[in-house]
Design a protein around this motif. Sequence first.
Motif, mmCIF file in Angstrom:
data_model
loop_
_atom_site.group_PDB
_atom_site.id
_atom_site.type_symbol
_atom_site.label_atom_id
_atom_site.label_comp_id
_atom_site.label_asym_id
_atom_site.label_seq_id
_atom_site.Cartn_x
_atom_site.Cartn_y
_atom_site.Cartn_z
ATOM 1 N N ALA C 351 32.202 31.916 43.511
ATOM 2 C CA ALA C 351 32.576 33.314 43.740
ATOM 3 C C ALA C 351 33.788 33.406 44.656
ATOM 4 O O ALA C 351 34.586 34.341 44.562
ATOM 5 C CB ALA C 351 31.403 34.065 44.353
ATOM 6 N N TYR C 352 33.937 32.414 45.525
ATOM 7 C CA TYR C 352 35.017 32.487 46.512
ATOM 8 C C TYR C 352 36.353 32.047 45.939
ATOM 9 O O TYR C 352 37.394 32.628 46.238
ATOM 10 C CB TYR C 352 34.647 31.622 47.719
ATOM 11 C CG TYR C 352 35.780 31.385 48.679
ATOM 12 C CD1 TYR C 352 36.105 32.348 49.635
ATOM 13 C CD2 TYR C 352 36.547 30.222 48.626
ATOM 14 C CE1 TYR C 352 37.162 32.146 50.497
ATOM 15 C CE2 TYR C 352 37.595 30.019 49.477
ATOM 16 C CZ TYR C 352 37.900 30.979 50.415
ATOM 17 O OH TYR C 352 38.940 30.784 51.270
ATOM 18 N N LEU C 353 36.320 30.991 45.105
ATOM 19 C CA LEU C 353 37.568 30.341 44.697
ATOM 20 C C LEU C 353 38.580 31.233 43.962
ATOM 21 O O LEU C 353 39.775 31.111 44.228
ATOM 22 C CB LEU C 353 37.264 29.110 43.850
ATOM 23 C CG LEU C 353 37.037 27.814 44.636
ATOM 24 C CD1 LEU C 353 36.733 26.687 43.686
ATOM 25 C CD2 LEU C 353 38.240 27.461 45.494
ATOM 26 N N PRO C 354 38.144 32.118 43.051
ATOM 27 C CA PRO C 354 39.168 32.905 42.349
ATOM 28 C C PRO C 354 40.099 33.650 43.288
ATOM 29 O O PRO C 354 41.311 33.693 43.054
ATOM 30 C CB PRO C 354 38.332 33.866 41.498
ATOM 31 C CG PRO C 354 37.073 33.160 41.261
ATOM 32 C CD PRO C 354 36.800 32.374 42.495
ATOM 33 N N ALA C 355 39.556 34.198 44.366
ATOM 34 C CA ALA C 355 40.406 34.916 45.319
ATOM 35 C C ALA C 355 41.411 33.964 45.948
ATOM 36 O O ALA C 355 42.590 34.302 46.124
ATOM 37 C CB ALA C 355 39.543 35.572 46.388
#
Lengths: 213, 358, 540
Positions: C351-355
């Motif tokens: 969930a964190y990586l795309p940002a």
Amino acid sequence: MEIGKSKKKELVKIKSIPYDEFKNNDYLEEMVRELNENGTNVIVGVLDEAINWGRGNSLWPLTFATSCCGIEFMAVGAARYDMARFGLEVARASPRQADFIMVAGTITDKMAPVLKRLYDQMADPKYVIAVGGCTISGGPFKHSYHVVKGIDQILPVDVFIPGCPPRPEAMLYGMMQLQRKVKLQRFFGDVNKKEVSEREYEEMMKRDMTANS
Amino acid sequence: MFDFSKVTSGIHTWLSEYLSQGLAIFIECVAVGVAILALYAIIAIIMIYMERKVCAAFQCRIGPVRVGPFGVFQLIADVIKMLIKEIVIISHSDKFLYNLAPYIVIIGSVLAFACLPLSQGLEILDFNIGVFFFLAVSSIGVIGILLAGWSSNNKFSLIGAMRSGAQMISYELSIGLSVLTIIALTGTMQFSEIVAMQSSGWLLFKGHIPAVIAFVVYLIAANAECNRGPFDLPEAESELTAGFHTEYSGMHFGLFYVAEFVNLFIVSAFAATVFLGGWMPFHISGLDGFNRVMDYIPGALWFFGKSFFLVWVLMWIKWTFPRLRVDQILQMEWKYLVPIGLVNLTIMALCVVFGWHF
Amino acid sequence: MSVQNKINQQFPTAQIEEKPDRLIISINAESLREFALMLYNEKDFRFDFMRSLTGMDWGEAGFGVVYHLESTDNKHQLELKAIIPDREKPFIDTVSDLWKTALLNEREVYDYFGIVFIGHPDMRRLYLRKEWEGFPLRKDYVRAEGLDMSNEEPDDTTVTWYRDEKGIPQARRYNLFEKEEYVVNIGPQHPATHGVLRFRVSLEGEFLKKLDVYCGYIHRGVEKLCEGMTYQQTIGLTDRLDYLSSLQNRHALCMCVEKAMGLELSERIQYIRTIMDELQRINSHLLFFATFCMDLGALTSFFYGFRDREKVLDILEETTGGRLTMHYNVIGGVEDDIHPNFVKRVKELLAYLPAALEEYRKVFTENVIAKNRLIGVGHLSRENAISFGTTGPTGRGSGWACDVRKRIPYGVYDKVDFKEVIRGECDSYARYLVRMDEIKESMRIIETLIDNIPEGNFREKTKAVIRVPEGSYYTAVEASRGEFGVYLESNGEKLPYRLKFRSTGLPLVACVDTISRGEKIADLIAIGGSLDYVVPDIDR
């Protein structure tokens, strides 16, 4: 001159880390005792303390890494561990401007003369930290035909940091130990080497050159 | 607003009472010299501390915190360390030039620093061709860099110095053009008069479009002139280890290091003086009440405030952009900045002739 | 015509052994050149990709060289063994003009075994110093005592061997760099070489005329060490080759031994290994982003990359206990079951990586300066990529579909749907973008697998002493930087007879000279960064 216990503590203080958290206090206390055996001139002593405070808080590493430990060394400089807090972040790429060399990674037979040369190129006073099992003893490659079994064979090592590779916390601990050690040394008449005249220097250079060929 | 010339002339009359004219002036010169150097050193320390803290903030770190509260004494420690560090003598180098180079760099930097009007009446070198003198002395530094690269007998140093020479001499042109644009507007090259002209509004606003273009061109060129990222080719760490000062150690390296940071301050302060009114408070003509309130803030505070703001902008740029390549740098200068500067100068000349400015 | 028929027809003396995945052909060294030409040129099965080149010491039978070839068009696999019976004067013809990857690999074989390749343009030692006595990987090698601390003198002469009229090999010396050339030494201690690689570069102003690679500053002799270790011990060393693909490297070796032993693994192990491999790939590519940006002077991006990498390391550390050298895969499974938090934290990461990737795109990928520095720089054509064997993101940036995960699926890659990222621009920017997109693909793979990890053993039972049946085995995985292969030759003992690791980095440095000629010195840094080699993996 006997130095009081409280005084000793003050000498090797690292901000916000309790004295007893460090594991090698005996060794450093012994070093202080030896240094102070013959007593010190008051003025020189005070100057020493000021200079050592400066030196101890401003240790610039050489960007040097050969293998795995180098990545952890980069991690120490990066956001989470941030060695800049200690003023250690000014990693210099030129050995002339660095104060200590973190030998991070295996040193092979082919690399050994290069490492020695790098060390020679550094300006005094200079320090060496051996990082990881390979630099301490050869580590997992101890039985290899092309690995130096411990860099203490070729360089005077000040701090050893064991691990394969050591965690960034361990590296910070090692660097703090180096700071403590630097702060305890006597600058005048010990760390600063006698200055040589230009002629002597040329002669020494010549001797070095002929020794190699 | 407090006028510093009262203090200086007071000291002068007081000294003249007791001493002969010549001796009094001599003592004043020495005092001023010491004051400049002290201020120079303080600015250097503040700049380096600021750089380390600002870049830490950009990089999700906290920067120096261990030495003193918030790490403020970090730089003092660095200076002590640097002072006692061995200065390595290099065999097969041109020893005279090798030792001379850092001093040339620092002399150029100090002379340029002395030109800046710090507050009302607090100008050290202030004469009718002040801007011209400033540009002249600030380009002395490149000689030092070239000498450093040449005399070190190191291929990396030489490449670094050559790059630096090409880059600094090219960008001098853009700086000159953008400054010329402003001089066309002011009609004077004396710093005090330029600042005085801005009592009714900063030149950036007075000269509107051409002034803004000149300001942007100046900032880019000045950044390149200081060898700062994204124009930090001469000492591009990943390419040339440490560029022209690869072989320098101890305080010799320290002088380069300090000069680099103070130069950054100097170019920002120059921009602040010429475009943003220097020590002159922010005035809006017509609003006398507002102007009077602004006047309560001392001039030196205005000056340093504006300068450090620009320094921060340049740092922001440095810590954001990747490095350019040497041909791209020169391309940018000769293909874009110089033509823009020339056209801009023409526009400004037209503005001045037809009175289209405020 | 099938490969086998053709060979039988033209070379009746060649011994052919058929394995399910490849043909093994043994020939005498004398007919190697002819044989290689046939394999390379024959239209029906053009073997244009040399996966690996291994030197061998077969004791009484003499020396040998083992070539692993693949045809990129129709996926034929072939293992060619050339035997050199003469132990005193081992000579063999070069194939470096057909497969350029042999340029450095043949030098490596010469360095290890003293086998001289006739016709090779540059027959120097690759890793060891030229003063080094003996050839360390020969079985009868005894190391001379002492540490040579003399400085290496710069020596720009090299030697090449040719056959005179009578067919006797003769040596000819020549200069690599002429005296009047401006030669700059980059490395071994240089911030841009990512470790201790050394280049000697001839410059014409800022332009690069020629480049010569010196390896071996971190040559640790891993392959020789492995010959003295049991299989369980050897797997520890793989972590330290390419330390940014440590899990994948170890996966390759474990898989090789497991296949040779015929050990069946539970689904759970396969799932865990696949997920771990992909986490490692994300970790490695994040580090690539960081160091690549640093090379180009964008220091802030370096810290961004490291900041996010720490998040991946947290997950890996929880389960494996290590940050860099994880020691997680073992023969027959994995060291320990996944941590109870594992699934939850992986999901948090996903969930964190795309940002974070979006931030990279804004800060660096879309940056004008970055684009100017990278687009069109370091052009590596598809033919060259195959010839040099630059697998991994570098090859895929040149339009070559070389992903082992697709070519020869292992783990559970055949069960997941993912795209092989291929770009046709062939330049540094393409190589960079491939890696950035691969992070997303890895995230997709993990996303599909993470919820479906089946129950089962995390470690199959193996004997305390592992013996591998006699024979030769080659297994490859897709490591973060390309195909990492393990070539194992066993004689049935508890120690491997020969263990060779196909380095992902050696082909990458081999192609630096070709793709950086005519570029500027600053581009060399960009090219080196975009190839993303890890030096201990090159030197082994």
